[in-house]
Design a protein around this motif. Structure first.
Motif, PDB file in Angstrom:
ATOM      1  N   UNK A  91      22.069 -70.442  32.178  1.00  0.00           N
ATOM      2  CA  UNK A  91      21.498 -71.137  31.023  1.00  0.00           C
ATOM      3  C   UNK A  91      22.618 -71.912  30.331  1.00  0.00           C
ATOM      4  N   UNK A  92      22.408 -73.207  30.115  1.00  0.00           N
ATOM      5  CA  UNK A  92      23.381 -74.041  29.408  1.00  0.00           C
ATOM      6  C   UNK A  92      22.996 -74.075  27.935  1.00  0.00           C
ATOM      7  N   UNK A  93      23.932 -73.652  27.074  1.00  0.00           N
ATOM      8  CA  UNK A  93      23.651 -73.480  25.653  1.00  0.00           C
ATOM      9  C   UNK A  93      24.605 -74.311  24.817  1.00  0.00           C
ATOM     10  N   UNK A  94      24.054 -75.007  23.828  1.00  0.00           N
ATOM     11  CA  UNK A  94      24.863 -75.713  22.834  1.00  0.00           C
ATOM     12  C   UNK A  94      25.018 -74.788  21.632  1.00  0.00           C
ATOM     13  N   UNK A  95      26.225 -74.358  21.356  1.00  0.00           N
ATOM     14  CA  UNK A  95      26.455 -73.401  20.275  1.00  0.00           C
ATOM     15  C   UNK A  95      26.272 -74.069  18.919  1.00  0.00           C
ATOM     16  N   UNK A 121      19.225 -73.899  23.755  1.00  0.00           N
ATOM     17  CA  UNK A 121      19.190 -74.080  25.201  1.00  0.00           C
ATOM     18  C   UNK A 121      19.080 -75.570  25.538  1.00  0.00           C
ATOM     19  N   UNK A 122      20.074 -76.083  26.257  1.00  0.00           N
ATOM     20  CA  UNK A 122      20.069 -77.468  26.716  1.00  0.00           C
ATOM     21  C   UNK A 122      19.320 -77.582  28.043  1.00  0.00           C
ATOM     22  N   UNK A 123      19.563 -76.630  28.928  1.00  0.00           N
ATOM     23  CA  UNK A 123      18.887 -76.595  30.232  1.00  0.00           C
ATOM     24  C   UNK A 123      18.939 -75.163  30.751  1.00  0.00           C
ATOM     25  N   UNK A 153      30.553 -63.818  25.850  1.00  0.00           N
ATOM     26  CA  UNK A 153      29.815 -64.030  27.095  1.00  0.00           C
ATOM     27  C   UNK A 153      29.885 -65.489  27.526  1.00  0.00           C
ATOM     28  N   UNK A 154      29.775 -65.703  28.826  1.00  0.00           N
ATOM     29  CA  UNK A 154      29.662 -67.050  29.352  1.00  0.00           C
ATOM     30  C   UNK A 154      30.982 -67.767  29.557  1.00  0.00           C
ATOM     31  N   UNK A 155      30.857 -69.025  29.985  1.00  0.00           N
ATOM     32  CA  UNK A 155      32.016 -69.876  30.268  1.00  0.00           C
ATOM     33  C   UNK A 155      31.925 -71.126  29.391  1.00  0.00           C
ATOM     34  N   UNK A 156      32.930 -71.326  28.542  1.00  0.00           N
ATOM     35  CA  UNK A 156      32.943 -72.462  27.629  1.00  0.00           C
ATOM     36  C   UNK A 156      33.332 -73.741  28.361  1.00  0.00           C
ATOM     37  N   UNK A 162      30.776 -82.553  23.648  1.00  0.00           N
ATOM     38  CA  UNK A 162      30.430 -81.513  22.696  1.00  0.00           C
ATOM     39  C   UNK A 162      30.561 -80.151  23.375  1.00  0.00           C
ATOM     40  N   UNK A 163      30.967 -79.120  22.605  1.00  0.00           N
ATOM     41  CA  UNK A 163      31.182 -77.798  23.201  1.00  0.00           C
ATOM     42  C   UNK A 163      29.877 -77.134  23.614  1.00  0.00           C
ATOM     43  N   UNK A 164      29.841 -76.595  24.814  1.00  0.00           N
ATOM     44  CA  UNK A 164      28.685 -75.860  25.330  1.00  0.00           C
ATOM     45  C   UNK A 164      29.183 -74.611  26.039  1.00  0.00           C
ATOM     46  N   UNK A 165      28.247 -73.715  26.322  1.00  0.00           N
ATOM     47  CA  UNK A 165      28.580 -72.479  27.029  1.00  0.00           C
ATOM     48  C   UNK A 165      27.544 -72.235  28.122  1.00  0.00           C
ATOM     49  N   UNK A 166      28.012 -71.907  29.301  1.00  0.00           N
ATOM     50  CA  UNK A 166      27.115 -71.554  30.409  1.00  0.00           C
ATOM     51  C   UNK A 166      27.036 -70.030  30.483  1.00  0.00           C
ATOM     52  N   UNK A 167      25.854 -69.486  30.225  1.00  0.00           N
ATOM     53  CA  UNK A 167      25.667 -68.040  30.238  1.00  0.00           C
ATOM     54  C   UNK A 167      24.605 -67.684  31.278  1.00  0.00           C
TER      55      UNK A 167
END
Length: 281
Positions: A91-95, A121-123, A153-156, A162-167
């Motif tokens: 899950x790609x997340x925009x913090x 959630x971006x995607x 959690x996840x990978x920044x 823009x900063x996102x995190x893949x969890x």
């Protein structure tokens, strides 16, 4: 005989006049038919021209949008071929910043101890396949949902500057729709249980008052169940039943919960397997 000859001449004149009218009628009909065919062909050509022009415009517009979209997509400062499409249960997340509101309505940053991170959630991927049964375990969240996940959690990454995190979907504690979390719109993810923590007394049974600084480091492990997730997903793609229900008072393992504040109420998200027992009301 002269009379018969005259009658014959009159009849021939009438026949000639009729033939002439017929020729004029046929000529007019042929001309009208020709005009109709030409007009119809012109309309057909115009219609085909409009359709071709529309398709060409749509194709050019679609191509332009695609090229512009691909031009904008970057990952960690490098141009990529298109938007990110997570695979499996990623899950790609925009913090987003977590804010608390004072009694006067002033929003303040949450400066307390490390809490879970909120994001949008971006995607999201379609979900992972169970390694033994091949059943797809569907992703519990979709694009546009707001989620809460562990701080580390996840990978920044940096996606489109823009900063996102893949969890993974397993990292999601709860999800909701809307700008802020409320008791009504939050839903614990799968086998998580939302527990409203019981406030600990600041004095002992003998009446000795305990310093607030000491109680601040204490992690409560008791409370009342506010909401329950769907349950743990089995290998067959079905949810297991929850061992507790809304309204139950429970005790869970020390430091097993994930602290979260919802509408000013201190709560904890606990996995069902970490709940030790249900207490009497």
């Amino acid at each position: 005989k002269k009379t018969d000859s005259n009658s014959t001449d009159v009849q021939e004149d009438k026949n000639s006049a009729g033939d002439e009218r017929a020729r004029h009628t046929m000529a007019g009909f042929s001309q009208a038919l020709l005009l109709a065919v030409v007009a119809g062909t012109s309309s057909a050509f115009l219609q085909v021209g409009r359709t071709t022009l529309h398709q060409s415009s749509s194709s050019l517009s679609s191509t332009a949008v695609t090229e512009e979209l691909h031009k904008q997509c970057t990952l960690d400062g490098k141009t990529i071929r298109g938007p990110i499409t997570p695979l499996g249960n990623f899950v790609l997340v925009r913090t987003k910043d977590s804010l608390d509101a004072t009694d006067g309505g002033i929003l303040l940053p949450d400066q307390s101890k490390e809490r879970p991170t909120e994001g949008e959630v971006v995607a999201a991927g379609p979900g992972k396949l169970h390694p033994h049964t091949g059943v797809r375990i569907v992703n519990p969240v979709s694009t546009g949902d707001s989620v809460l996940f562990g701080k580390f959690d996840g990978h920044d990454m940096e996606y489109n500057n823009e900063p996102v995190t893949m969890i993974r979907d397993d990292d999601v504690l709860l999800h909701y729709k809307g700008v802020r979390m409320t008791m009504e719109n939050v839903s614990p993810c799968r086998d998580y249980v939302l527990v409203e923590l019981t406030k600990q007394k600041a004095e002992t049974s003998s009446g000795i008052v305990v310093a607030e600084s000491v109680m601040k480091e204490y992690e409560p492990c008791e409370g009342k169940v506010i909401k329950v997730g769907e349950g743990r997903m089995t290998s067959k793609g079905e949810f297991s039943d929850s061992p507790v229900s809304v309204g139950d008072r429970v005790k869970f393992k020390d430091y097993a919960g994930n602290s979260v504040k919802i509408e000013g109420v201190e709560c904890s998200l606990v996995r069902m397997v970490d709940i030790l027992c249900a207490l009497k009301p």
